[in-house]
Scaffold this motif. Structure first.
Motif, PDB file in Angstrom:
ATOM      1  N   TYR A 153       0.847  -1.193   0.000  1.00 12.45           N
ATOM      2  CA  TYR A 153       0.000   0.000   0.000  1.00 12.45           C
ATOM      3  C   TYR A 153       0.881   1.241   0.000  1.00 12.45           C
ATOM      4  O   TYR A 153       1.962   1.242   0.582  1.00 12.45           O
ATOM      5  CB  TYR A 153      -0.866   0.057   1.261  1.00 12.45           C
ATOM      6  CG  TYR A 153      -1.922  -1.006   1.390  1.00 12.45           C
ATOM      7  CD1 TYR A 153      -1.786  -2.260   0.815  1.00 12.45           C
ATOM      8  CD2 TYR A 153      -3.065  -0.762   2.120  1.00 12.45           C
ATOM      9  CE1 TYR A 153      -2.764  -3.234   0.957  1.00 12.45           C
ATOM     10  CE2 TYR A 153      -4.052  -1.729   2.271  1.00 12.45           C
ATOM     11  CZ  TYR A 153      -3.888  -2.956   1.686  1.00 12.45           C
ATOM     12  OH  TYR A 153      -4.863  -3.908   1.830  1.00 12.45           O
ATOM     13  N   GLN A 154       0.366   2.289  -0.639  1.00 14.22           N
ATOM     14  CA  GLN A 154       1.061   3.567  -0.552  1.00 14.22           C
ATOM     15  C   GLN A 154       0.041   4.679  -0.373  1.00 14.22           C
ATOM     16  O   GLN A 154      -0.852   4.844  -1.199  1.00 14.22           O
ATOM     17  CB  GLN A 154       1.918   3.834  -1.786  1.00 14.22           C
ATOM     18  CG  GLN A 154       2.700   5.136  -1.617  1.00 14.22           C
ATOM     19  CD  GLN A 154       3.803   5.301  -2.639  1.00 14.22           C
ATOM     20  OE1 GLN A 154       4.342   4.325  -3.145  1.00 14.22           O
ATOM     21  NE2 GLN A 154       4.142   6.536  -2.934  1.00 14.22           N
ATOM     22  N   TYR A 155       0.190   5.401   0.705  1.00 10.78           N
ATOM     23  CA  TYR A 155      -0.617   6.596   0.963  1.00 10.78           C
ATOM     24  C   TYR A 155       0.219   7.808   0.566  1.00 10.78           C
ATOM     25  O   TYR A 155       1.391   7.905   0.937  1.00 10.78           O
ATOM     26  CB  TYR A 155      -0.971   6.705   2.444  1.00 10.78           C
ATOM     27  CG  TYR A 155      -2.160   5.881   2.859  1.00 10.78           C
ATOM     28  CD1 TYR A 155      -3.421   6.450   2.948  1.00 10.78           C
ATOM     29  CD2 TYR A 155      -2.022   4.536   3.178  1.00 10.78           C
ATOM     30  CE1 TYR A 155      -4.513   5.695   3.351  1.00 10.78           C
ATOM     31  CE2 TYR A 155      -3.108   3.774   3.583  1.00 10.78           C
ATOM     32  CZ  TYR A 155      -4.351   4.363   3.663  1.00 10.78           C
ATOM     33  OH  TYR A 155      -5.429   3.617   4.053  1.00 10.78           O
ATOM     34  N   ASN A 156      -0.390   8.716  -0.163  1.00  5.21           N
ATOM     35  CA  ASN A 156       0.260   9.953  -0.558  1.00  5.21           C
ATOM     36  C   ASN A 156      -0.567  11.116  -0.029  1.00  5.21           C
ATOM     37  O   ASN A 156      -1.788  11.144  -0.198  1.00  5.21           O
ATOM     38  CB  ASN A 156       0.378  10.046  -2.081  1.00  5.21           C
ATOM     39  CG  ASN A 156       1.230   8.918  -2.621  1.00  5.21           C
ATOM     40  OD1 ASN A 156       2.399   8.829  -2.312  1.00  5.21           O
ATOM     41  ND2 ASN A 156       0.634   8.037  -3.398  1.00  5.21           N
ATOM     42  N   LEU A 157       0.089  12.046   0.609  1.00  3.58           N
ATOM     43  CA  LEU A 157      -0.567  13.191   1.236  1.00  3.58           C
ATOM     44  C   LEU A 157      -0.345  14.430   0.398  1.00  3.58           C
ATOM     45  O   LEU A 157       0.753  14.652  -0.112  1.00  3.58           O
ATOM     46  CB  LEU A 157       0.010  13.422   2.629  1.00  3.58           C
ATOM     47  CG  LEU A 157       0.093  12.215   3.557  1.00  3.58           C
ATOM     48  CD1 LEU A 157       0.793  12.594   4.853  1.00  3.58           C
ATOM     49  CD2 LEU A 157      -1.280  11.633   3.814  1.00  3.58           C
ATOM     50  N   LYS A 217      -4.696   6.625  -1.719  1.00  4.94           N
ATOM     51  CA  LYS A 217      -4.197   5.295  -1.346  1.00  4.94           C
ATOM     52  C   LYS A 217      -4.164   4.473  -2.622  1.00  4.94           C
ATOM     53  O   LYS A 217      -5.183   4.350  -3.315  1.00  4.94           O
ATOM     54  CB  LYS A 217      -5.131   4.650  -0.332  1.00  4.94           C
ATOM     55  CG  LYS A 217      -4.784   3.214   0.000  1.00  4.94           C
ATOM     56  CD  LYS A 217      -5.861   2.647   0.924  1.00  4.94           C
ATOM     57  CE  LYS A 217      -5.725   1.179   1.132  1.00  4.94           C
ATOM     58  NZ  LYS A 217      -6.869   0.633   1.897  1.00  4.94           N
ATOM     59  N   ILE A 218      -2.992   3.936  -2.946  1.00  2.41           N
ATOM     60  CA  ILE A 218      -2.863   3.090  -4.128  1.00  2.41           C
ATOM     61  C   ILE A 218      -2.238   1.754  -3.737  1.00  2.41           C
ATOM     62  O   ILE A 218      -1.517   1.664  -2.740  1.00  2.41           O
ATOM     63  CB  ILE A 218      -2.052   3.774  -5.252  1.00  2.41           C
ATOM     64  CG1 ILE A 218      -0.668   4.205  -4.767  1.00  2.41           C
ATOM     65  CG2 ILE A 218      -2.829   4.947  -5.836  1.00  2.41           C
ATOM     66  CD1 ILE A 218       0.220   4.808  -5.857  1.00  2.41           C
ATOM     67  N   ILE A 219      -2.560   0.756  -4.545  1.00  4.20           N
ATOM     68  CA  ILE A 219      -2.014  -0.589  -4.339  1.00  4.20           C
ATOM     69  C   ILE A 219      -1.501  -1.062  -5.690  1.00  4.20           C
ATOM     70  O   ILE A 219      -2.287  -1.258  -6.627  1.00  4.20           O
ATOM     71  CB  ILE A 219      -3.078  -1.561  -3.806  1.00  4.20           C
ATOM     72  CG1 ILE A 219      -3.787  -0.980  -2.584  1.00  4.20           C
ATOM     73  CG2 ILE A 219      -2.444  -2.912  -3.487  1.00  4.20           C
ATOM     74  CD1 ILE A 219      -5.036  -1.738  -2.176  1.00  4.20           C
ATOM     75  N   PHE A 220      -0.186  -1.219  -5.805  1.00  3.98           N
ATOM     76  CA  PHE A 220       0.407  -1.687  -7.058  1.00  3.98           C
ATOM     77  C   PHE A 220       0.128  -3.178  -7.244  1.00  3.98           C
ATOM     78  O   PHE A 220       0.013  -3.935  -6.287  1.00  3.98           O
ATOM     79  CB  PHE A 220       1.926  -1.465  -7.062  1.00  3.98           C
ATOM     80  CG  PHE A 220       2.330  -0.026  -6.954  1.00  3.98           C
ATOM     81  CD1 PHE A 220       2.003   0.886  -7.943  1.00  3.98           C
ATOM     82  CD2 PHE A 220       3.049   0.430  -5.857  1.00  3.98           C
ATOM     83  CE1 PHE A 220       2.373   2.210  -7.846  1.00  3.98           C
ATOM     84  CE2 PHE A 220       3.437   1.747  -5.749  1.00  3.98           C
ATOM     85  CZ  PHE A 220       3.091   2.643  -6.746  1.00  3.98           C
ATOM     86  N   ASN A 221       0.025  -3.591  -8.521  1.00  2.00           N
ATOM     87  CA  ASN A 221      -0.161  -5.003  -8.885  1.00  2.00           C
ATOM     88  C   ASN A 221      -1.360  -5.632  -8.180  1.00  2.00           C
ATOM     89  O   ASN A 221      -1.276  -6.715  -7.616  1.00  2.00           O
ATOM     90  CB  ASN A 221       1.113  -5.818  -8.581  1.00  2.00           C
ATOM     91  CG  ASN A 221       2.286  -5.307  -9.375  1.00  2.00           C
ATOM     92  OD1 ASN A 221       2.204  -5.157 -10.595  1.00  2.00           O
ATOM     93  ND2 ASN A 221       3.367  -4.997  -8.694  1.00  2.00           N
ATOM     94  N   HIS A 222      -2.479  -4.924  -8.244  1.00  2.00           N
ATOM     95  CA  HIS A 222      -3.702  -5.402  -7.600  1.00  2.00           C
ATOM     96  C   HIS A 222      -4.724  -5.751  -8.690  1.00  2.00           C
ATOM     97  O   HIS A 222      -5.355  -4.879  -9.271  1.00  2.00           O
ATOM     98  CB  HIS A 222      -4.251  -4.336  -6.656  1.00  2.00           C
ATOM     99  CG  HIS A 222      -5.278  -4.853  -5.718  1.00  2.00           C
ATOM    100  ND1 HIS A 222      -4.951  -5.510  -4.561  1.00  2.00           N
ATOM    101  CD2 HIS A 222      -6.619  -4.827  -5.771  1.00  2.00           C
ATOM    102  CE1 HIS A 222      -6.048  -5.855  -3.926  1.00  2.00           C
ATOM    103  NE2 HIS A 222      -7.083  -5.452  -4.647  1.00  2.00           N
ATOM    104  N   LYS A 223      -4.856  -7.011  -8.952  1.00  2.00           N
ATOM    105  CA  LYS A 223      -5.693  -7.504 -10.040  1.00  2.00           C
ATOM    106  C   LYS A 223      -7.175  -7.211  -9.807  1.00  2.00           C
ATOM    107  O   LYS A 223      -7.640  -7.140  -8.679  1.00  2.00           O
ATOM    108  CB  LYS A 223      -5.485  -9.018 -10.163  1.00  2.00           C
ATOM    109  CG  LYS A 223      -6.195  -9.647 -11.340  1.00  2.00           C
ATOM    110  CD  LYS A 223      -5.731 -11.065 -11.563  1.00  2.00           C
ATOM    111  CE  LYS A 223      -6.516 -11.794 -12.612  1.00  2.00           C
ATOM    112  NZ  LYS A 223      -7.108 -11.056 -13.680  1.00  2.00           N
TER     113      LYS A 223
END
Length: 171
Positions: free
Chosen positions: A58-62, A74-80
């Motif tokens: 997970y990555q949260y960006n402010l 909030k993004i999640i890489f490689n999430h099918k």
């Protein structure tokens, strides 16, 4: 001055407050108050956010305006997603702004930041769910190129679901 940075555990308390405030804006008249309180207390609890921020998937960006937290993503890489045949796709699970920061182009700046991160990670696109009555969000996603590819019943409690569009932006 506008700045964007990756969230750390130091921002969990502020993130929880912004998440609750931002979620209420489009959903306040559609979700019964008891269900809303339970959803907010779980989804935006400091415990939940701390678990997610420390999860490497997970990555949260402010996004800040003059050192004030205006929103986050909030993004999640490689999430099918079952509706997408491509591999290496990013799920954008949240793109939230506080209401007082609407109309400043911050949502687009934060989205472009996420788009850049996804491309850096060799992703083939970004997908998300958006409630079908969140017209402001739907219009924004349409403007930046997302296409509706399916429907999804988003659970907000054990007994309540809300119809969501599944949107996809292929790179």
């Amino acid at each position: 001055m506008i700045s964007i940075k990756k969230a750390t555990i130091k921002e969990v308390t502020d993130l929880a407050l912004v998440g609750k405030k931002a979620f209420i804006i489009p959903h306040k008249d559609a979700i019964p108050s008891k269900i809303m309180v339970n959803y907010l207390n779980h989804s935006f609890s400091e415990k939940t956010l701390l678990e997610e921020i420390t999860n490497p998937n997970y990555q949260y960006n402010l996004i800040f305006v003059d050192d004030n937290l205006a929103g986050f993503s909030k993004i999640i890489f490689n999430h099918k997603n079952d509706n997408i045949t491509q591999t290496n796709v990013t799920k954008m699970e949240r793109l939230y702004l506080l209401e007082e920061y609407y109309g400043l182009g911050l949502g687009n700046k934060l989205f472009q930041h996420n788009l850049h991160l996804a491309k850096e990670q060799n992703q083939n696109g970004i997908w998300l769910y958006v409630w079908i009555k969140n017209f402001r969000a739907l219009e924004f996603y349409k403007k930046v190129g997302f296409k509706k590819i399916a429907m999804y019943d988003f659970p907000i409690s054990e007994t309540e679901k809300r119809p969501n569009d599944v949107l996809y932006l292929k790179f």
